[in-house]
Scaffold this motif. Structure first.
Motif, PDB file in Angstrom:
ATOM      1  N   MET A  53      73.790  18.830  32.304  1.00  0.00           N
ATOM      2  CA  MET A  53      73.577  20.246  32.595  1.00  0.00           C
ATOM      3  C   MET A  53      73.520  21.045  31.296  1.00  0.00           C
ATOM      4  N   ASP A  54      74.426  20.747  30.366  1.00  0.00           N
ATOM      5  CA  ASP A  54      74.445  21.441  29.079  1.00  0.00           C
ATOM      6  C   ASP A  54      73.172  21.142  28.285  1.00  0.00           C
ATOM      7  N   LYS A  55      72.769  19.883  28.268  1.00  0.00           N
ATOM      8  CA  LYS A  55      71.587  19.474  27.495  1.00  0.00           C
ATOM      9  C   LYS A  55      70.335  20.208  27.959  1.00  0.00           C
ATOM     10  N   TYR A  56      70.191  20.402  29.283  1.00  0.00           N
ATOM     11  CA  TYR A  56      68.985  21.023  29.828  1.00  0.00           C
ATOM     12  C   TYR A  56      69.200  22.476  30.280  1.00  0.00           C
ATOM     13  N   SER A  57      70.334  23.059  29.880  1.00  0.00           N
ATOM     14  CA  SER A  57      70.649  24.471  30.150  1.00  0.00           C
ATOM     15  C   SER A  57      70.672  24.816  31.640  1.00  0.00           C
ATOM     16  N   TYR A  58      71.246  23.928  32.437  1.00  0.00           N
ATOM     17  CA  TYR A  58      71.425  24.204  33.862  1.00  0.00           C
ATOM     18  C   TYR A  58      72.844  24.698  34.105  1.00  0.00           C
ATOM     19  N   SER A  59      72.983  25.583  35.088  1.00  0.00           N
ATOM     20  CA  SER A  59      74.280  26.120  35.463  1.00  0.00           C
ATOM     21  C   SER A  59      74.495  25.932  36.950  1.00  0.00           C
ATOM     22  N   GLU A  60      75.756  25.745  37.325  1.00  0.00           N
ATOM     23  CA  GLU A  60      76.084  25.643  38.750  1.00  0.00           C
ATOM     24  C   GLU A  60      75.719  26.933  39.460  1.00  0.00           C
ATOM     25  N   GLY A  61      75.202  26.793  40.670  1.00  0.00           N
ATOM     26  CA  GLY A  61      74.833  27.960  41.442  1.00  0.00           C
ATOM     27  C   GLY A  61      75.097  27.768  42.918  1.00  0.00           C
ATOM     28  N   VAL A  62      74.865  28.844  43.658  1.00  0.00           N
ATOM     29  CA  VAL A  62      75.057  28.864  45.102  1.00  0.00           C
ATOM     30  C   VAL A  62      73.693  29.006  45.759  1.00  0.00           C
ATOM     31  N   GLY A  63      73.426  28.167  46.740  1.00  0.00           N
ATOM     32  CA  GLY A  63      72.181  28.233  47.481  1.00  0.00           C
ATOM     33  C   GLY A  63      72.418  28.708  48.900  1.00  0.00           C
ATOM     34  N   THR A  64      71.341  28.816  49.648  1.00  0.00           N
ATOM     35  CA  THR A  64      71.457  29.277  51.029  1.00  0.00           C
ATOM     36  C   THR A  64      71.363  28.114  52.009  1.00  0.00           C
ATOM     37  N   PHE A  65      70.248  27.371  51.959  1.00  0.00           N
ATOM     38  CA  PHE A  65      70.067  26.256  52.888  1.00  0.00           C
ATOM     39  C   PHE A  65      69.039  25.290  52.330  1.00  0.00           C
ATOM     40  N   THR A  66      69.337  24.019  52.437  1.00  0.00           N
ATOM     41  CA  THR A  66      68.355  22.967  52.169  1.00  0.00           C
ATOM     42  C   THR A  66      68.882  21.652  52.725  1.00  0.00           C
ATOM     43  N   ASP A  67      68.034  20.641  52.719  1.00  0.00           N
ATOM     44  CA  ASP A  67      68.406  19.343  53.291  1.00  0.00           C
ATOM     45  C   ASP A  67      69.618  18.714  52.616  1.00  0.00           C
ATOM     46  N   ILE A  68      69.804  18.976  51.335  1.00  0.00           N
ATOM     47  CA  ILE A  68      70.961  18.418  50.627  1.00  0.00           C
ATOM     48  C   ILE A  68      72.260  18.812  51.316  1.00  0.00           C
ATOM     49  N   GLY A  69      72.356  20.063  51.744  1.00  0.00           N
ATOM     50  CA  GLY A  69      73.563  20.517  52.439  1.00  0.00           C
ATOM     51  C   GLY A  69      73.801  19.751  53.717  1.00  0.00           C
ATOM     52  N   VAL A  70      72.748  19.505  54.477  1.00  0.00           N
ATOM     53  CA  VAL A  70      72.864  18.739  55.723  1.00  0.00           C
ATOM     54  C   VAL A  70      73.314  17.310  55.413  1.00  0.00           C
ATOM     55  N   LEU A  71      72.607  16.657  54.504  1.00  0.00           N
ATOM     56  CA  LEU A  71      72.893  15.247  54.210  1.00  0.00           C
ATOM     57  C   LEU A  71      74.254  15.067  53.550  1.00  0.00           C
ATOM     58  N   ALA A  72      74.597  15.910  52.583  1.00  0.00           N
ATOM     59  CA  ALA A  72      75.900  15.790  51.913  1.00  0.00           C
ATOM     60  C   ALA A  72      77.036  15.966  52.908  1.00  0.00           C
ATOM     61  N   ASP A  73      76.882  16.912  53.820  1.00  0.00           N
ATOM     62  CA  ASP A  73      77.918  17.191  54.813  1.00  0.00           C
ATOM     63  C   ASP A  73      78.064  16.039  55.807  1.00  0.00           C
ATOM     64  N   GLU A  74      76.955  15.539  56.301  1.00  0.00           N
ATOM     65  CA  GLU A  74      77.015  14.506  57.336  1.00  0.00           C
ATOM     66  C   GLU A  74      77.302  13.115  56.778  1.00  0.00           C
ATOM     67  N   LEU A  75      76.871  12.852  55.539  1.00  0.00           N
ATOM     68  CA  LEU A  75      77.045  11.512  54.959  1.00  0.00           C
ATOM     69  C   LEU A  75      78.243  11.424  54.019  1.00  0.00           C
ATOM     70  N   LEU A  76      78.815  12.579  53.653  1.00  0.00           N
ATOM     71  CA  LEU A  76      79.932  12.643  52.705  1.00  0.00           C
ATOM     72  C   LEU A  76      79.558  12.013  51.361  1.00  0.00           C
ATOM     73  N   ILE A  77      78.375  12.380  50.884  1.00  0.00           N
ATOM     74  CA  ILE A  77      77.863  11.947  49.585  1.00  0.00           C
ATOM     75  C   ILE A  77      77.587  13.207  48.775  1.00  0.00           C
ATOM     76  N   SER A  78      77.958  13.219  47.496  1.00  0.00           N
ATOM     77  CA  SER A  78      77.663  14.372  46.649  1.00  0.00           C
ATOM     78  C   SER A  78      76.157  14.541  46.512  1.00  0.00           C
ATOM     79  N   GLY A  79      75.730  15.804  46.612  1.00  0.00           N
ATOM     80  CA  GLY A  79      74.317  16.114  46.467  1.00  0.00           C
ATOM     81  C   GLY A  79      74.119  17.454  45.796  1.00  0.00           C
ATOM     82  N   VAL A  80      73.053  17.551  45.021  1.00  0.00           N
ATOM     83  CA  VAL A  80      72.724  18.789  44.330  1.00  0.00           C
ATOM     84  C   VAL A  80      71.262  19.139  44.569  1.00  0.00           C
ATOM     85  N   ASN A  81      70.974  20.422  44.490  1.00  0.00           N
ATOM     86  CA  ASN A  81      69.613  20.927  44.581  1.00  0.00           C
ATOM     87  C   ASN A  81      69.277  21.535  43.228  1.00  0.00           C
ATOM     88  N   VAL A  82      68.168  21.114  42.639  1.00  0.00           N
ATOM     89  CA  VAL A  82      67.840  21.449  41.259  1.00  0.00           C
ATOM     90  C   VAL A  82      66.616  22.354  41.195  1.00  0.00           C
TER      91      VAL A  82
END
Length: 196
Positions: A149-178
């Protein structure tokens, strides 16, 4: 490269590329549906690395569908370059993630998935770790990827809705949206900065 494919009843597409028999995989997620439908021919125009779309007859700007065509492109490029990868192309994200809910039932596909990544975010520096009202990535996962994240200047953020939220919640796997370089999604002013 050895590729296997499967499709479920909601037309989600599951791809596995396995060239070295890894114990665990990364899984890239992208949705195949878009919000814009077109009844007239359109053309893409690129000026100063910015891609936009226009109706040919009227010259009026229209939607580009970079949300989530950019994510599909990212997934396909990673499939081409990485030796091992899983990809889940979902349907119906734009109408509440119905495809992702069905995809999460494919437990066998996700058993050896270590983390999920989706390129379905506007801009060029967001790493969404909170979406759909949940923490989609563990604190440990975020700590582990902080150097990237530091190397590519990305910062943690808050999103509204996407498939990652569904899959991470139901599968209990960490997921990010970039962030993947599109702007003004869901509007006729949608553009994509190809450099991002």
């Amino acid at each position: 490269p050895h590729l296997t494919f499967a499709v479920d009843k909601e037309s989600n597409l599951f791809i596995t590329k396995n060239t070295t028999n890894p114990e665990n995989y990364a899984c890239v997620v992208a949705h195949m549906d878009t919000v814009h439908s077109f009844t007239s021919a359109r053309e893409l125009v690129m000026h100063n690395n910015i891609i936009s779309a226009y109706y040919i007859k009227s010259g009026i700007q229209c939607g580009l569908n970079a949300d989530d065509c950019n994510g599909i492109l990212v997934a396909l490029q990673l499939l081409e370059t990485l030796p091992n990868l899983k990809v889940c192309f979902t349907t119906q994200e734009e109408i509440g993630g119905k495809g992702a809910h069905e995809a999460a039932n494919n437990i066998e596909f996700f058993l050896d998935v270590q983390y999920l990544i989706q390129a379905d975010r506007r801009g060029n520096n967001d790493l969404i770790t909170y979406t759909n009202g949940i923490n989609s990535a563990s604190k440990k996962f975020v700590e582990d990827i902080q150097p990237l994240m530091d190397k590519y200047s990305y910062s943690e953020g808050v999103g509204t809705f996407t498939d990652i939220g569904v899959l991470a919640d139901e599968l209990l796997i960490s997921g990010v949206n970039v962030s993947c370089g599109y702007y003004n999604e869901h509007t006729f002013k949608e553009i994509c900065d190809i450099s991002e």
